[in-house]
Design a protein around this motif. Structure first.
Motif, PDB file in Angstrom:
ATOM      1  N   PHE B 258      41.798  38.609  43.826  1.00  0.00           N
ATOM      2  CA  PHE B 258      42.179  39.734  42.964  1.00  0.00           C
ATOM      3  C   PHE B 258      43.212  40.613  43.664  1.00  0.00           C
ATOM      4  CE2 PHE B 258      38.233  38.860  40.554  1.00  0.00           C
ATOM      5  CZ  PHE B 258      38.739  38.926  39.270  1.00  0.00           C
ATOM      6  N   GLY B 259      43.139  40.660  45.002  1.00  0.00           N
ATOM      7  CA  GLY B 259      44.076  41.460  45.777  1.00  0.00           C
ATOM      8  C   GLY B 259      45.520  41.005  45.591  1.00  0.00           C
ATOM      9  N   ARG B 260      45.716  39.783  45.101  1.00  0.00           N
ATOM     10  CA  ARG B 260      47.076  39.276  44.879  1.00  0.00           C
ATOM     11  C   ARG B 260      47.727  39.923  43.662  1.00  0.00           C
ATOM     12  NH1 ARG B 260      46.082  32.899  45.483  1.00  0.00           N
ATOM     13  NH2 ARG B 260      48.265  32.839  44.822  1.00  0.00           N
ATOM     14  N   ILE B 261      46.908  40.585  42.834  1.00  0.00           N
ATOM     15  CA  ILE B 261      47.486  41.354  41.728  1.00  0.00           C
ATOM     16  C   ILE B 261      47.983  42.674  42.322  1.00  0.00           C
ATOM     17  CG2 ILE B 261      46.996  42.494  39.521  1.00  0.00           C
ATOM     18  CD1 ILE B 261      44.711  40.468  39.139  1.00  0.00           C
ATOM     19  N   GLY B 262      49.300  42.863  42.300  1.00  0.00           N
ATOM     20  CA  GLY B 262      49.897  43.976  43.036  1.00  0.00           C
ATOM     21  C   GLY B 262      49.415  45.348  42.582  1.00  0.00           C
ATOM     22  N   TYR B 263      49.327  45.563  41.270  1.00  0.00           N
ATOM     23  CA  TYR B 263      48.935  46.874  40.757  1.00  0.00           C
ATOM     24  C   TYR B 263      47.400  46.921  40.658  1.00  0.00           C
ATOM     25  CZ  TYR B 263      48.799  51.017  37.748  1.00  0.00           C
ATOM     26  OH  TYR B 263      48.541  52.261  37.236  1.00  0.00           O
ATOM     27  N   ALA B 264      46.775  47.664  41.580  1.00  0.00           N
ATOM     28  CA  ALA B 264      45.321  47.600  41.747  1.00  0.00           C
ATOM     29  C   ALA B 264      44.518  47.854  40.465  1.00  0.00           C
ATOM     30  CB  ALA B 264      44.879  48.562  42.852  1.00  0.00           C
ATOM     31  N   PRO B 265      44.886  48.816  39.614  1.00  0.00           N
ATOM     32  CA  PRO B 265      44.049  49.071  38.441  1.00  0.00           C
ATOM     33  C   PRO B 265      43.933  47.875  37.498  1.00  0.00           C
ATOM     34  CG  PRO B 265      45.497  50.941  38.843  1.00  0.00           C
ATOM     35  CD  PRO B 265      45.939  49.845  39.766  1.00  0.00           C
ATOM     36  N   LEU B 266      44.869  46.914  37.605  1.00  0.00           N
ATOM     37  CA  LEU B 266      44.773  45.739  36.720  1.00  0.00           C
ATOM     38  C   LEU B 266      43.694  44.754  37.184  1.00  0.00           C
ATOM     39  CD1 LEU B 266      48.446  44.865  35.723  1.00  0.00           C
ATOM     40  CD2 LEU B 266      46.657  45.965  34.364  1.00  0.00           C
ATOM     41  N   ARG B 267      43.306  44.862  38.462  1.00  0.00           N
ATOM     42  CA  ARG B 267      42.318  43.890  38.978  1.00  0.00           C
ATOM     43  C   ARG B 267      41.001  43.954  38.208  1.00  0.00           C
ATOM     44  NH1 ARG B 267      43.621  45.814  45.123  1.00  0.00           N
ATOM     45  NH2 ARG B 267      45.831  45.268  45.060  1.00  0.00           N
TER      46      ARG B 267
END
Lengths: 415, 415
Positions: B258-267
């Motif tokens: 999930f950390g690979r999703i750059g914008y944290a709130p989208l995780r």
């Protein structure tokens, strides 16, 4: 993680490299070793408890036996003088070997401490039984270390102590944690956690399988925490800790005084004279031996304050002079009697205070608060667990940085 | 032994020099501090448990709420993104501060983790509650450290964790030992033993005084140790430990993905989509929230094997994506369900295996075998204590040298 001693060569290299394989081999090896340690220590404890019961019954039927306590002292003194050597250090020898492994613990420790304890109890000395069980467990376990890599001998000694403690009191969980907790003051290491638990539960089961039972204690009633209750528990815990420290100081001090008698076998002779004379002057057999009936009595009604003080003095005298058996059951007596007496002034139930003292004084004396808490839960149930816990922890803090086991190493300051 | 922070100047020098005086001052200071920590953490836990109950009841009455889990994820994600900062490390932040004291733990952790957990549970995420309670306890306790000498801040943080844990589960002794045990793997230090015990018993009493109760579990029946029983317990314990290790690995792995999703709130948005879709596809609300009813069910009859596996996967997904609450109650579920399922193949009672799994998986995941044993004794009574103990110890050994708390420091190798 060290390589296990056997089996791995039989496995393919890929499987061997898995951490889980190491753990499986570790568990299997220690299942075997702990079963052996548990069977040996559990059987030794069973025989010891049966003999102790017989000796105690005989003494109770023959009150004049007290007069022979000095003769008993001579026997114990001569036996240790001629065959004792290192073995005279008792529990501390095992703790020393855990910290600085040297020579194998000689097997003759077993008959010496067993005989010494039975003689002590036969003639009415005030002593315990955990020292005997723990030393037998440790010495028997150590015999297996001949066939083990050197680094595993520590685990075997710890497991042996756990097994002895667990089986002599019928408290396997307390026994397991006692072995882990006793050799360091102020911290605990978990490397021996599996050997200790396995040896303790097996030893306890083996003692029970021999048909040997343990004293039942009343289940303590639930008691919600109140500000007043907490204050009383803190005060009682502090007194238990100071009592433990007083007992340890008095025992070590008396031992030093007796040490001034050059010929060692005469020390328990003089001690026997003093103990027997004191008991005769008091006109009661209340403080002889383990004192289990008085411990049970302490839960029923408040005991007079002198009970705890006299048991403390007579036990310190008995053990300081060189009699055998250990100090734990007398510490249960001292704690339960003090707690019971406190019920006269503190607004807590007498059984609760007796239970708190039972585990609290021992916690302070041995610096083993978690083993003592578990013992309290195993003997008295969980309903009053918070009071037992506070008693053990506060007594541990108040007993200072020494205790009954001089070979205990300070792992960390208490606060 | 350090000089206490207040009062000593009022005492004459001779009295001040006595070790007992130091201990009295230490106990009095920590009685005050622990009472404060306990009152704060206990009150926070009471409010949290009441809100959690309300949120859970509402969700159970409105099954469509699950569809909004991605929206809930966005809320949690945005809140932590904009106000979170260090706080996103959760339990690990507190462990880090115990090991390497840095800045004060910001008080905004409390509303963030509380709100995040309630949102997680409102929309059917699979998560726990101990993380929330432990973090609230630690953060609230840390606020008092402004007025304390630096070296005592550690004790305050440990006491805060103990208080949170004790009060959220209603298990004061387990809570006390959890705080002492969790920050080191493989060993335990006793310096915080008094603060932990006092804060834990006070916090538990305060939560109860607010009228907040806890789930009752059945008292386990006595079960003598047999060779077959011991073998089964070792096997079950090994499975519990491997399950714990699998859960920790999966959660950390998913978190990394999930950390690979750059914008944290989208995780947590994506996580919410995946969790909600999986639960919808499974067609059951069985794995939403804490899952306490299923835990209770596990003691009554053997559960199907998929219960434990699905709860494990869905909890790892929920928490790995960034939802809040902690992992302990789901670990109770996973363990009890696995133990219950094992009753289909192992000749032990289903309630016993469920209880062993309940504490065993958690013991392996958190590397806290003694806290878990005490929890087992507090929840299920002492009669099956040896089986609970073996389960906790063996699971601890089999879970390897990592766990759910990445900030835990290895004090000593497990074997």
């Amino acid at each position: 993680m060290a390589s296990p001693a056997f089996l791995p060569r039989l496995l393919p290299a890929r499987l061997r490299a898995l951490p889980t394989t190491f753990t499986v081999l570790f568990v299997l090896r220690w299942l075997l070793l702990a079963a052996l340690v548990g069977a040996l220590a559990g059987t030794a404890s069973a025989g010891f408890l049966v003999a102790l019961e017989a000796v105690t019954t005989w003494r109770e039927a023959h009150p004049w036996a007290l007069a022979l306590l000095p003769v008993g002292g001579l026997l114990v003194g001569l036996a240790y003088h001629h065959f004792g050597n290192r073995v005279v250090k008792g529990n501390n020898l095992i703790l020393d070997e855990i910290h600085a492994p040297g020579e194998l613990i000689p097997l003759r420790l077993v008959p010496l401490v067993l005989g010494g304890t039975l003689v002590t109890h036969l003639f009415g000395g005030s002593a315990g039984r955990e020292g005997t069980a723990v030393q037998m467990g440790g010495a028997l376990a150590d015999q297996l270390s001949r066939w083990l890599p050197r680094r595993e001998r520590r685990l075997l000694l710890i497991a042996g102590m756990s097994a002895g403690f667990a089986s002599v009191f019928g408290t396997p969980l307390a026994g397991a944690v006692f072995g882990l907790e006793v050799f360091l003051l102020g911290s605990m290491r978990y490397e021996a956690i599996l050997p200790s638990f396995l040896a303790a539960v097996v030893a306890d089961a083996v003692t029970r399988a021999w048909g040997v039972g343990h004293t039942p204690y009343p289940e303590l009633a639930s008691m919600p925490l109140t500000a007043l209750g907490l204050g009383c528990a803190l005060l009682a815990g502090a007194l238990f800790g100071l009592t433990a420290s007083g007992f340890a100081t008095l025992t070590h001090g008396l031992s030093k005084q007796f040490g001034r008698i050059g010929y060692a076998p005469l020390r328990p002779v003089l001690g026997g004279v003093l103990v027997a004379a004191s008991m005769w002057a008091l006109g009661t057999s209340r403080y002889e031996g383990l004192g289990v009936p008085v411990i049970v009595e302490a839960f029923g009604h408040p005991l007079p304050i002198q009970d705890f003080a006299l048991k403390l003095a007579l036990t310190a005298l008995t053990l300081g002079a060189g009699f055998k058996g250990g100090e734990v059951t007398p510490l249960f007596f001292i704690g339960a009697a003090l707690g019971s007496a406190l019920a006269g002034v503190l607004p807590l139930p007498v059984a609760l205070l007796a239970g708190m003292g039972f585990v609290g004084v021992f916690s302070g004396a041995a610096n083993t608060p978690l083993a003592c808490l578990l013992m309290g839960l195993e003997l008295f149930g969980t309903h009053a667990g918070i009071y037992l816990g506070i008693s053990c922890v506060v007594a541990y803090l108040f007993s200072g940085h020494s205790g009954i086991y001089t070979a205990q190493v300070i792992g960390q300051a208490k606060h």
